[in-house]
Enzyme design. Structure first.
Site, PDB file in Angstrom:
ATOM      1  N   ASP A 226       0.281  -4.547  -0.238  1.00 40.77           N
ATOM      2  CA  ASP A 226       1.337  -3.521  -0.744  1.00 40.77           C
ATOM      3  C   ASP A 226       1.486  -2.501   0.605  1.00 40.77           C
ATOM      4  O   ASP A 226       0.791  -2.690   1.482  1.00 40.77           O
ATOM      5  CB  ASP A 226       0.867  -2.788  -1.837  1.00 40.77           C
ATOM      6  CG  ASP A 226       1.847  -2.208  -2.672  1.00 40.77           C
ATOM      7  OD1 ASP A 226       3.206  -1.916  -1.978  1.00 40.77           O
ATOM      8  OD2 ASP A 226       2.004  -1.723  -3.805  1.00 40.77           O
TER       9      ASP A 226
HETATM   10  C1  BGC Z   1       5.299  -0.898  -3.992  1.00 38.92           C
HETATM   11  C2  BGC Z   1       5.632  -2.266  -4.064  1.00 38.92           C
HETATM   12  C3  BGC Z   1       6.819  -2.376  -3.513  1.00 38.92           C
HETATM   13  C4  BGC Z   1       6.728  -2.167  -1.637  1.00 38.92           C
HETATM   14  C5  BGC Z   1       8.065  -2.517  -0.876  1.00 38.92           C
HETATM   15  C6  BGC Z   1       5.270  -0.236  -2.439  1.00 38.92           C
HETATM   16  O1  BGC Z   1       5.416   1.221  -2.279  1.00 38.92           O
HETATM   17  O2  BGC Z   1       4.095  -0.447  -4.627  1.00 38.92           O
HETATM   18  O3  BGC Z   1       5.873  -2.664  -5.404  1.00 38.92           O
HETATM   19  O4  BGC Z   1       7.187  -3.832  -3.518  1.00 38.92           O
HETATM   20  O5  BGC Z   1       6.412  -0.519  -1.587  1.00 38.92           O
HETATM   21  O6  BGC Z   1       8.908  -1.718  -1.267  1.00 38.92           O
END
Ligand code: BGC
Length: 767
Positions: A306
């Site tokens: 993540d």
């Molecule tokens: C979120 C993810 C997301 C990623 C990219 C993160 O902060 O938890 O779910 O896909 O950002 O935007």
């Protein structure tokens, strides 16, 4: 005596112990995995990919394992040391394998060109994006779509989102989010399928199939990503990014099933997360990623971290520094680093020092390259870059029609006392009150990064063609101010009462008052937890004053989570849950209010009576003090009932459905259950027929109710249909604490109905 009949070893928790017990523990803060013991496992590859890997330097391998955000539109904190020139150079030299947040053919083409024409091996980039509900044409938020219980419509919505996203150059979505949501305070419940692992598994699989289609190399399908692996929904206090704490039985029976369903549906990628499991951040969790997902489940795609979650293991107190974090993450099975820059900075040295085995890097690179190959990017890196297709898909009428269809199906009728609804089209003097009624932005919901601002049909616009001059609008309280946007906090007004009097005056002279209230679309989603889940700001105060002058109120709710609505339920005759329904919101709401569509949605999450009941969900365990044994010493609150305000699976219709008693017939592996449903009202309608079971006594306690089947049927007024469900090994078993799927003999209750509370019941014994 209980007898084990089936023993299907799907997961194996034992491996967790074995691998972790073998780790060397140093005197430093955290257990350092010994990279000599960790094996990558095997996945199927091909000559093209293998010869490419054979040519790659370690830096080029790490490049494939590195993902940068687009230089234009970040969804998180941009690293302080990142500058654009450096980023372009990194792409040109093959030190980046993937980008996120790039969203036009022009930009994708430009970056792809940098990669394929400048880097030594010309490996194409894979472009990821949060395509969460629709893309340019926003579909209802995932929680809303889940209320449709319509797997076909949900799959189609994901397929449309994929078509739109692929048309702007995107190859990969970070969806579906498969985290079970039981805590309405957590803003991210809007992104998931609600509280139930069975429904969540079905919907998750439908979304994966929708995004990926049958042919991943088609320029109108994209790779899906099962996230966040695993347990993020258990964030303590519902506060985003907080620590999680849940037991083994919950892991196997509640958290993991939707992820396993996604693997079975062929999902190409996984994302780990920000939380920990049993004290080990999931990003550095070898058990979850290597042993379970890549080992037991034989997942052959890749895992992306993540945003910054590799680096965040330092803040968790699990890694000593970014370098140590990179070591822990690669060894645990995280294949791609999203925005921690830890792999890029440290992996080559870790390999040199023997702390990360080259085999593990090769395995990660192999997985990433294979997905790129399946997407067709090696055959044509510009496959998804077609300006004509981009123009054709923007504003596509068919996609809008489909978005309207699923928006209508997502609406849940919560209350309709005295059949206030549907409204007559010849009604005069209608007051429409509430700032959300005019908003063309809020209905797009959170996580609508592909959609332009103000592209939703507002409630006012939806009502206008029907009501025309019979409708008068007053904003009432200014609910919010500030800049509406993904990275902004909205200021919710709590002291400006200026508009209330005018709204009340209008209500007083109207025949009916439609109040549109709830949360702005940006009040749920990532980073948007709330400790108070009542109507925000002064909305309730305004409602009370309106009610005092005119009780004929239809409350249309817009929200991204269950709200606490006890007062509203007691005092407002008609309540319509309309979530954030996307681009076609206003039309869908108008169709339901005036009976052009008979509401059929059913809640995918329990609505509690009070935030004090949260986490609120139907599949609870029975306690030793479950019934009112005396005045005090039983499991209850002294101030409110244990029951929810609106239960899971609940939703009314403009017609009524009567259920026969279930007919239970024993079969070789369990039972078959038939129920006849009659549309006993005056209009045609859809009903979601739901089947629940209870395993009365098991070697591990089971919930008091578990959804094990549902079917959405359409019945003309007066018509009836018999629905039959099969209860076999797949429905009657559960995971024990070693992760083994077992099916036990014994007594089961069977419950059938239109929600989890109003059921007709029977029982059978499996022997
Ligand atoms: C979120 C993810 C997301 C990623 C990219 C993160 O902060 O938890 O779910 O896909 O950002 O935007």
């Amino acid at each position: 005596m209980r007898m084990k009949l089936g023993l299907l070893t799907l997961f194996c928790g034992v491996i967790f112990c074995l691998t972790n017990c073998n780790k060397q523990v140093t005197t430093a803060t955290a257990a350092l995995p010994s990279s000599t013991e960790i094996q990558p496992g095997t996945i199927e590859s091909n000559d093209f990919i293998e010869s490419l890997i054979a040519k790659m330097t370690v830096e080029e391998k790490v490049g494939q394992m590195t993902q940068y955000t687009g230089f234009f539109d970040p969804t998180g904190p941009v690293p302080k040391d990142g500058n654009i020139k450096e980023k372009y150079d990194a792409v040109k030299s093959g030190r980046v394998g993937s980008m996120l947040n790039v969203k036009t053919v022009k930009d994708v083409r430009a970056l792809q060109k940098l990669a394929v024409e400048n880097s030594r091996l010309g490996i194409p980039l894979i472009f990821g994006f949060d395509v969460i509900h629709g893309h340019k044409i926003s579909a209802p938020i995932p929680l809303a779509e889940s209320a449709s219980w319509d797997l076909e419509a949900i799959e189609k919505s994901a397929a449309n989102a994929a078509k739109e996203a692929a048309a702007v150059g995107i190859n990969w979505t970070f969806a579906p989010m498969l985290d079970i949501g039981r805590d309405a305070r957590w803003g991210r419940v809007m992104e998931g399928a609600g509280e139930d692992p069975y429904l969540g598994s079905k919907i998750g699989a439908a979304r994966v199939k929708g995004f990926q289609g049958d042919d991943l190399s088609s320029p109108s399908t994209i790779a899906a990503c099962a996230k966040h692996f695993a347990g993020y929904g258990y964030t303590e206090d519902g506060r985003d990014y907080n620590t999680t704490d849940f037991g083994t039985s919950t892991l196997y029976n509640v958290v993991l099933p939707p992820f396993k369903a996604a693997v079975d549906a062929g999902v190409q990628t996984f994302m780990n997360g920000f939380n920990d499991y049993n004290g080990i951040p999931v990003t550095g969790n070898e058990f979850l990623q290597r042993d379970l997902l890549k080992g037991q489940w034989e997942f052959d795609g890749f895992i992306v971290s993540d945003w910054g979650s590799i680096g965040e293991m330092v803040a968790h107190g699990y890694a000593e520094d970014n370098k140590h974090a990179a070591e822990l993450a690669i060894n645990a099975g995280s294949d791609m680093d999203m925005e921690s820059y830890a792999y890029q900075a440290h992996l080559p040295k870790l390999v040199e020092d023997g702390k990360a085995k080259m085999e593990l890097l090769d395995d990660a690179v192999r997985r990433i390259l294979l997905v790129k190959q399946k997407l067709g990017l090696f055959d044509d890196p510009y496959l998804y870059c077609n300006e004509e297709r981009e123009a054709e898909m923007a504003n596509n009428q068919q996609i809008k029609d489909d978005a309207l269809d699923i928006a209508r199906k997502s609406i849940v009728l919560l209350k309709n006392e005295g059949n206030v609804l549907p409204l007559s089209k010849s009604i005069k003097k209608v007051a429409v009150i509430g700032q959300l009624a005019e908003s063309k932005n809020s209905p797009l919901g959170s996580w609508r990064l592909g959609a332009e601002d103000d592209t939703a049909i507002s409630v006012l616009e939806g009502l206008e063609p029907i009501l025309g001059s019979n409708m008068t609008y007053q904003r009432g309280v200014e609910l919010y101010s500030g800049v509406e946007g993904f990275v902004n906090e909205l200021a919710i007004n709590t002291d400006d009462r200026a508009g209330i009097d005018q709204a009340v005056a209008l209500a007083k002279k109207s025949d009916i008052v439609i109040v549109v209230a709830g949360e702005h679309g940006y009040q749920s989603g990532e980073g948007r937890s709330r400790s108070d889940i009542t109507l925000p700001g002064l909305q309730k105060e305004m409602l009370m004053k309106i009610k005092a002058v005119n009780p004929n109120i239809v409350l249309v709710l817009n929200n991204g989570r269950p709200l606490e609505l006890s007062w509203e339920d007691e005092n407002i005759p008609a309540i319509v849950e309309a979530w954030q329904l996307g681009a076609m919101a206003g039309n869908a709401i108008a169709d339901v209010l005036f009976g052009d569509y008979n509401p059929s949605g059913k809640l995918p999450m329990t609505f509690p009576r009070s935030v004090g009941q949260v986490p609120a969900y139907y599949g609870v365990k029975s306690t030793g003090r479950g019934d009112a044994i005396d005045l005090v010493f039983w499991s209850h609150y002294s101030d409110i009932s244990n029951t929810p305000l609106y239960p899971f699976g609940y939703g009314l219709s403009y017609t009524t459905f009567d259920y026969s008693a279930p007919q239970v017939t024993p079969t070789a592996s369990g039972a078959s259950v038939s129920v006849t449903v009659v549309n006993s009202g005056k209009v045609d309608g859809h009903e979601v027929v739901q089947l629940y079971i209870r395993d009365k006594a098991a070697s591990i306690t089971r919930p008091v109710k578990e959804l094990k089947g549902f079917e959405k049927i359409f019945l003309k007024a007066g018509a009836s249909q018999t629905v039959t469900f099969n209860l076999g090994d797949e429905e009657l078993g559960f995971f024990n604490n070693d992760g083994e799927y077992i099916v036990e003999d014994g007594a089961f209750d069977v419950m059938v109905g239109g929600n989890c509370v109003d059921t007709k019941n029977d029982k059978f014994t499996r022997d």
